[in-house]
Design an enzyme around this catalytic site. Sequence first.
Site, PDB file in Angstrom:
ATOM      1  N   LYS A  13      -4.406   4.233   4.746  1.00 26.12           N
ATOM      2  CA  LYS A  13      -3.777   5.168   3.804  1.00 26.12           C
ATOM      3  C   LYS A  13      -4.683   5.532   2.630  1.00 26.12           C
ATOM      4  CE  LYS A  13      -0.560   2.811   2.327  1.00 26.12           C
ATOM      5  NZ  LYS A  13      -0.167   1.487   2.579  1.00 26.12           N
ATOM      6  N   ARG A  88       8.192   1.511  -0.796  1.00 23.49           N
ATOM      7  CA  ARG A  88       7.965   0.363   0.079  1.00 23.49           C
ATOM      8  C   ARG A  88       9.260  -0.336   0.467  1.00 23.49           C
ATOM      9  NH1 ARG A  88       2.276  -0.465  -1.360  1.00 23.49           N
ATOM     10  NH2 ARG A  88       1.432  -2.114  -0.057  1.00 23.49           N
ATOM     11  N   ARG A 127     -12.183  -6.125   5.569  1.00 26.47           N
ATOM     12  CA  ARG A 127     -12.142  -5.694   4.174  1.00 26.47           C
ATOM     13  C   ARG A 127     -12.252  -6.889   3.231  1.00 26.47           C
ATOM     14  NH1 ARG A 127      -7.119  -2.119   2.305  1.00 26.47           N
ATOM     15  NH2 ARG A 127      -6.172  -4.118   1.764  1.00 26.47           N
ATOM     16  N   ARG A 133     -10.984  -8.462  -2.098  1.00 27.86           N
ATOM     17  CA  ARG A 133      -9.731  -8.248  -2.823  1.00 27.86           C
ATOM     18  C   ARG A 133      -8.887  -9.517  -2.799  1.00 27.86           C
ATOM     19  NH1 ARG A 133      -6.276  -2.897  -1.428  1.00 27.86           N
ATOM     20  NH2 ARG A 133      -4.600  -4.406  -1.190  1.00 27.86           N
ATOM     21  N   ARG A 144       1.957  -9.831   3.633  1.00 31.62           N
ATOM     22  CA  ARG A 144       2.084  -8.381   3.423  1.00 31.62           C
ATOM     23  C   ARG A 144       2.551  -7.669   4.681  1.00 31.62           C
ATOM     24  NH1 ARG A 144      -3.554  -8.002   1.719  1.00 31.62           N
ATOM     25  NH2 ARG A 144      -3.465  -5.734   1.769  1.00 31.62           N
TER      26      ARG A 144
HETATM   27  P1  ADP Z   1      -1.984  -2.531   0.922  1.00 31.56           P
HETATM   28  O1  ADP Z   1      -1.297  -1.292   1.416  1.00 31.56           O
HETATM   29  O2  ADP Z   1      -3.298  -2.788   1.589  1.00 31.56           O
HETATM   30  O3  ADP Z   1      -1.093  -3.745   0.914  1.00 31.56           O
HETATM   31  P2  ADP Z   1      -1.837  -1.573  -1.848  1.00 31.56           P
HETATM   32  O4  ADP Z   1      -3.034  -1.340  -2.685  1.00 31.56           O
HETATM   33  O5  ADP Z   1      -1.005  -0.403  -1.480  1.00 31.56           O
HETATM   34  O6  ADP Z   1      -2.401  -2.328  -0.575  1.00 31.56           O
HETATM   35  O7  ADP Z   1      -0.872  -2.633  -2.562  1.00 31.56           O
HETATM   36  C1  ADP Z   1      -1.323  -3.889  -2.993  1.00 31.56           C
HETATM   37  C2  ADP Z   1      -0.181  -4.698  -3.587  1.00 31.56           C
HETATM   38  O8  ADP Z   1       0.364  -4.031  -4.737  1.00 31.56           O
HETATM   39  C3  ADP Z   1       1.042  -4.907  -2.675  1.00 31.56           C
HETATM   40  O9  ADP Z   1       0.886  -5.977  -1.777  1.00 31.56           O
HETATM   41  C4  ADP Z   1       2.145  -5.165  -3.712  1.00 31.56           C
HETATM   42  O10 ADP Z   1       2.090  -6.475  -4.222  1.00 31.56           O
HETATM   43  C5  ADP Z   1       1.776  -4.215  -4.838  1.00 31.56           C
HETATM   44  N1  ADP Z   1       2.456  -2.902  -4.676  1.00 31.56           N
HETATM   45  C6  ADP Z   1       1.863  -1.707  -4.408  1.00 31.56           C
HETATM   46  N2  ADP Z   1       2.779  -0.732  -4.290  1.00 31.56           N
HETATM   47  C7  ADP Z   1       3.993  -1.322  -4.479  1.00 31.56           C
HETATM   48  C8  ADP Z   1       5.337  -0.874  -4.446  1.00 31.56           C
HETATM   49  N3  ADP Z   1       5.635   0.410  -4.188  1.00 31.56           N
HETATM   50  N4  ADP Z   1       6.323  -1.780  -4.668  1.00 31.56           N
HETATM   51  C9  ADP Z   1       6.056  -3.046  -4.923  1.00 31.56           C
HETATM   52  N5  ADP Z   1       4.813  -3.557  -4.951  1.00 31.56           N
HETATM   53  C10 ADP Z   1       3.784  -2.709  -4.725  1.00 31.56           C
END
Ligand code: ADP
Length: 192
Positions: A13, A88, A127, A133, A144
């Site tokens: 994404k 989410r 990654r 990260r 996750r």
């Molecule tokens: P990925 O899609 O690889 O898990 P992101 O950068 O989108 O990575 O998100 C990293 C973390 O940030 C998530 O695991 C969560 O803890 C937090 N996060 C991101 N977006 C949301 C959301 N919409 N609601 C709750 N937590 C979020």
Amino acid sequence: MRLVLLGAPGSGKGTQAARLKTYLRVPHISTGDLLRAEVAAGSPLGLQAKEVMARGDLVSDEILLGMLKERFSREDTRDGFILDGYPRNLAQAAALDELLAGLGQKFDAAVQLEVDNELLIERLAGRAQAEGRADDNPESVRKRLRVYDEQTAPVIEFYRQQGQLTVVDGVGSLDEVFARILEAIGAGREVG
Ligand code: ADP
């Protein structure tokens, strides 16, 4: 163009959103990036979010909505956006509809990047090595993916039932996947 990009961690994404931003000339709003910026700045919100993110759990809906409202209050989102990482869960999907309705907006499409679990795990392991990260350790990755199945998959079902979902095969080269997204959103010939 107002796009919501959906897909599991590791589905690509973020990478595709960055390309779409350049192509469509609209801002890329990544909730993960917004949260990581708060963590890096050591803000009160960042301090709250840090542990939750490292564990692979979702940060509270309240924090996310506050952050998103602030971001959408900025002028540059008026004519379009690519939303990446939100919604989410179903509560966030409802909150997004309400937020956009308040702005007199609707998104044009929800695009799901589909990648099977085995490949996701492989990509995230890669990654972890390349970027380091905090949430790419094996335990957090498993968490996750589980959170995604339990909480985000229902959002995809919801959009499907509403006729708002477009599914794109996320397996292939970056160029191939990008071309599929453009085709799916009918933007193949729109700009340059
Ligand atoms: P990925 O899609 O690889 O898990 P992101 O950068 O989108 O990575 O998100 C990293 C973390 O940030 C998530 O695991 C969560 O803890 C937090 N996060 C991101 N977006 C949301 C959301 N919409 N609601 C709750 N937590 C979020």
